[in-house]
Structure formats: C-alpha cells, structure tokens
Design an enzyme around this catalytic site. Structure first.
Site, PDB file in Angstrom:
ATOM      1  CG  HIS A 160      33.451 -20.291  10.160  1.00  0.00           C
ATOM      2  ND1 HIS A 160      34.671 -20.937  10.144  1.00  0.00           N
ATOM      3  CD2 HIS A 160      33.112 -20.175  11.472  1.00  0.00           C
ATOM      4  CE1 HIS A 160      35.035 -21.221  11.391  1.00  0.00           C
ATOM      5  NE2 HIS A 160      34.114 -20.751  12.215  1.00  0.00           N
ATOM      6  CB  SER A 287      29.329  -3.114 -16.871  1.00  0.00           C
ATOM      7  OG  SER A 287      29.606  -3.829 -18.062  1.00  0.00           O
ATOM      8  CE  LYS A 293      28.033  -6.236 -12.480  1.00  0.00           C
ATOM      9  NZ  LYS A 293      29.257  -6.790 -13.042  1.00  0.00           N
TER      10      LYS A 293
END
Ligand code: ARG
Length: 467
Positions: A160, A287, A293
């Site tokens: 999960h 980016s 990034k």
C-alpha cells in the site's frame, strides 16, 4: 489493350492501374521492407524446393538464388530503390529479380503472397524473439550488478506504499529478475509457436502442383528438436491465423507492464522523499526553468511507452476480431503494431539496462529508513507465538504495544519491559531482541524469503542462470 500500363504482377484482368491515391493508401513497402531478408530467405527455399521436385531446372534455381543474393546485398547497402507502385516488399523484390533473371517469372509457382507473408512473418518472429530474449538477459545482468554491489543493503519493503517489513535491496531486485525471466520464457514460447512453415498453403487452398512442403520447411529451419519438418496443417488457417502477432504483442505489453513497475519504483526511490537511489545523469534530464531539477525521464518514458505497447496489442486483437476466413486486406495493418512493439520493447530494455548500470544506491538513506523498529512489529508478534500465544492474540497485544508507544511518543523499542508486560504477561526480558535487524533477517530462512542465507542462494542461482 489497356489504356495505361496495368499493374505488373496481378494486372492481367485490369484495364487501368490503381489511382495514385490508391497506391499511396494501399502500399505497405514503407514498413514491410524490413521483412526483405526473410522474404529472400523464403524465396530461396521455395525455389530450391521447385527445383527439387522438377518444376524448375537447377540452372533456373541457381540463377534465381544469385539474383536474390545480389538484391539482398543492394538492400543491405541501401542501394535498392523501393517503389510504392509495387505495393509491398514481396512484389518489389520479385519485380527487381524478374528484370535481371528471366527464370524469376517461375519463382511464384505454387505460391501466393498470402502464404509468403505468413512465412516471412514467422521467420521474423523467430528472430525477433531471440533478439528480445537477449535484451531481457542484458537487462537482468544490469539489475544483478546493482544487487551485487549492494549485497548488504536493507530497505523497507512496502505494501500500500506504506513501510511494511525489512528486505535486502537484493531481494527486491531479484523480484525484477523473476519478472523478466518469465518474460523470456514467454518469448521462447512465442518463437516455438512461430516454428511452423505455412508455405504451400497457397492463397487459401494449396496448389495442384506436386510440391514438397516438408523440403521447404526443413530448408527454412521449421523443424522440431529431432530435425523433423513442421508444416502447418490447414491451408485456410495458415493464411489467416494472426495468433502469433497477438501473442508477440502481448508478451511485449507484459514486458512493458513489468518495466513500468520497475520504473515507478525508481522514480519514487529517486525523489527527495525516499532518496534511496540516484539515477545516472546520462539517463536523466533537467528543467528549462528550474535550475535545480534532475528528472528521471528515462523511467517516465518507459512508463509511458508501456501504454503504447498495450495499445498495439489492442489494435491487433481488434483487427483480427470478426474477420471472415481467410486472408483479408485488413491484415496488412497487422505489421505496424508488431514492428512498433518489437522496436519499443527493445529500446526500453536497453534504456532500463543503461539506467541500472549507472545507478547509485544511497546507503545511508536506506539504512535510516529501515532502522524504524515498527517494521519488525510482526516479529514481536512472532516472539509471542514462540512463547505459545495464539497468533490472533499476539497480533492484538502487539497492536496495543504500538498504540502505547504512539501515546508515549517513543519508538517501539524504547518502551520498558514493564510497559510491555502490562500489555501481555508472555513478554520476557528478551522481548526487545525482536528488533535486532540482523537476527530478524536471519530468521527468514525459508525458500523465497529475504533472509541472508536465501539471498546468498539466489545470488548463486541467478549467476548460474544468467551465465
Ligand atoms: N502486403 C500484403 C500484406 O501484408 C501481402 C499479402 C497480400 N495478399 C493479397 N492477397 N493482396 O498483407
């Protein structure tokens, strides 16, 4: 006489050749030219068979073979001109051959493009499966390499997407090896299904000429383990069967699903929230706006391409559904999705291998994540089970211990013996040893479990399997 020159191969009953629009619409040579090596292999075997049964002379056979070899060399050198007016790979090659070798006019004896294309594709599938199996193997080796370099690293396993129980990173990576191994077995099965020779089925109902199907099958390597020829058993099925295309695309789609799940793990693991790994710069991008990034684009593209592989499978299923026997021209549309699945699966596997080969495991972050004693709450329940407590009762007691620790705002292993004894009398003084990670891992010793003895065994197994 015809107003314009009729189509060279089938134009006898026509007075006009196809409109330019129809030629552009119906051509397949722009994509099926990649079948040329298989088409030539098939034509050589077919003409060898025609000579064997006496339908052409040995001289004619040899002239055809020489011509086909020259054409194959020209194609390989990029010197062959493909003509959309000749529709497909089969007619392009046959026409080029006829221009050079008069005997080529006999090549299509007892053959139709329907059994020809079915044969080409079966030869193609055998080669494509071998190639994909090799690429699966290379990806498995790259993954095994990461496992080997990080043998002692433990991480939390998740269910999960919540931390569940500790596992060796190697155990997690071995799960990927299992997935890819099943994929390799699937492609081997597809290659085996491909291994039947349809030549001799003709357009739909075979031929009146005395051909030798077994000879052709043997020449093309459509044989069983004992070397006996394997020929298809029903001419109508042989020219209209597209099961293989669907099976191949399905095997590719399943590789896509597997790679996509691995990609998703790596994307999560590279995020600041996890930071278990760093992916190589060579397989990431930046980016254009945010200078900080570093994005896991290779993995995101793999995840995206898996959608495309499923789309190709769906195209083929829908294409075959509802078609009356036998060949219908719709079936020409079977090739683009098959070729695309082949190419995209191949490059995804290559990119996955490259990304794993350059991956760095951030060991301290993994160690910090796996140090959470809550991951061993189940081991604490097992402690009570070893003391004779029924599991349901033990589970409940440990649940109460977890709640107590939460109320106190302390880690599970920071409670006192008195605390846990107040929850259940069977907690002895050694209760806290349940949280010793090394001991906890060593207890997981059964086959398929993540304990160190099993991991060692699996390393040996994979090294042997992958050579
Ligand atoms: N280009 C065709 C295909 O890929 C070859 C078979 C054509 N057969 C025919 N009867 N028109 O399906």
């Amino acid at each position: 006489m015809a107003k314009k020159k009729a189509q060279a191969t089938w134009g006898g009953r026509f007075s006009e050749k196809p409109a330019e629009l129809m030629q552009r619409f119906s051509e397949s040579v722009s994509f099926d030219s990649r079948l040329a090596p298989f088409d030539i292999q098939g034509s050589k075997a077919h003409s060898a068979m025609l000579a064997h049964v006496g339908l052409i002379s040995k001289k004619e056979r040899d002239a055809i073979h020489r011509g086909l070899d020259t054409i194959l060399a020209e194609i390989a050198a990029g010197k062959f001109t493909w003509d959309v007016q000749l529709e497909d790979v089969h007619m392009n090659i046959e026409q080029a051959l006829t221009k050079r070798v008069p005997a080529a006019a006999k090549l299509h004896t007892a053959r139709s493009r329907n059994d020809q294309v079915a044969t080409d594709m079966r030869l193609y599938f055998k080669a494509a499966c071998t190639e994909i199996i090799q690429r699966l193997d290379a990806a498995q080796r790259a993954i095994l390499g990461v496992a080997e370099q990080n043998r002692d690293v433990l991480i939390p396993g998740y269910t999960h997407l919540q931390r569940a129980q500790p596992v060796f990173l190697a155990h997690h990576l071995f799960a990927y090896l299992e997935m890819l191994q099943r994929d390799a077995e699937r492609f081997a099965a597809v290659a085996d299904h491909a291994n039947w020779c349809p030549l001799g089925s003709g357009a739909i109902a075979g031929t009146t000429l005395p051909i030798d199907r077994e000879f052709t099958a043997k020449t093309l390597g459509f044989t069983d383990a004992a070397g006996r020829p394997r020929v298809t058993q029903n001419s109508m099925d042989a020219v209209s069967d597209r099961d293989l295309y669907i099976e191949f695309a399905s095997a590719c789609a399943l590789v896509g699903v597997h790679l996509s799940r691995m990609a998703e793990d790596l994307i999560l693991w590279m995020s600041a929230e996890f930071k278990f790994v760093d992916l190589p710069d060579m397989f990431c991008t930046g980016s254009s706006l945010m200078p900080q990034k570093k994005n896991p684009d290779s993995m995101e593209l793999i995840r995206g391409k898996s959608a495309r592989l499923q789309g190709n499978l769906h195209t083929l299923l829908t294409l075959a559904k509802g078609l009356p026997l036998t060949y219908n021209r719709d079936l020409q549309e079977d090739k683009p999705p098959v070729f695309d699945s082949h190419d995209q699966t191949a490059i995804c596997l290559e990119v996955l291998a490259g990304t794993f080969a350059g991956l760095t495991v951030l060991r301290e972050r993994c160690a910090a994540a796996v140090a959470d004693p809550a991951l061993l709450a189940t081991d604490l329940a097992d402690y009570l089970v070893r003391a004779g407590v029924p599991f349901r009762e033990a589970h409940h007691a440990v649940g109460a211990v977890v709640r107590l620790a939460e109320e106190r705002g302390v880690a599970l292993d920071r409670l006192t013996h008195a605390d846990v004894r107040s929850v259940h009398p069977k907690f002895g003084r050694d209760w806290v040893t349940s949280f010793h990670l090394d001991k906890a891992m060593a207890r997981r010793r059964g086959t398929g479990m993540p304990g160190p003895a099993q991991v060692t065994r699996q390393f040996a197994r994979w090294k042997k399997l992958l050579g």
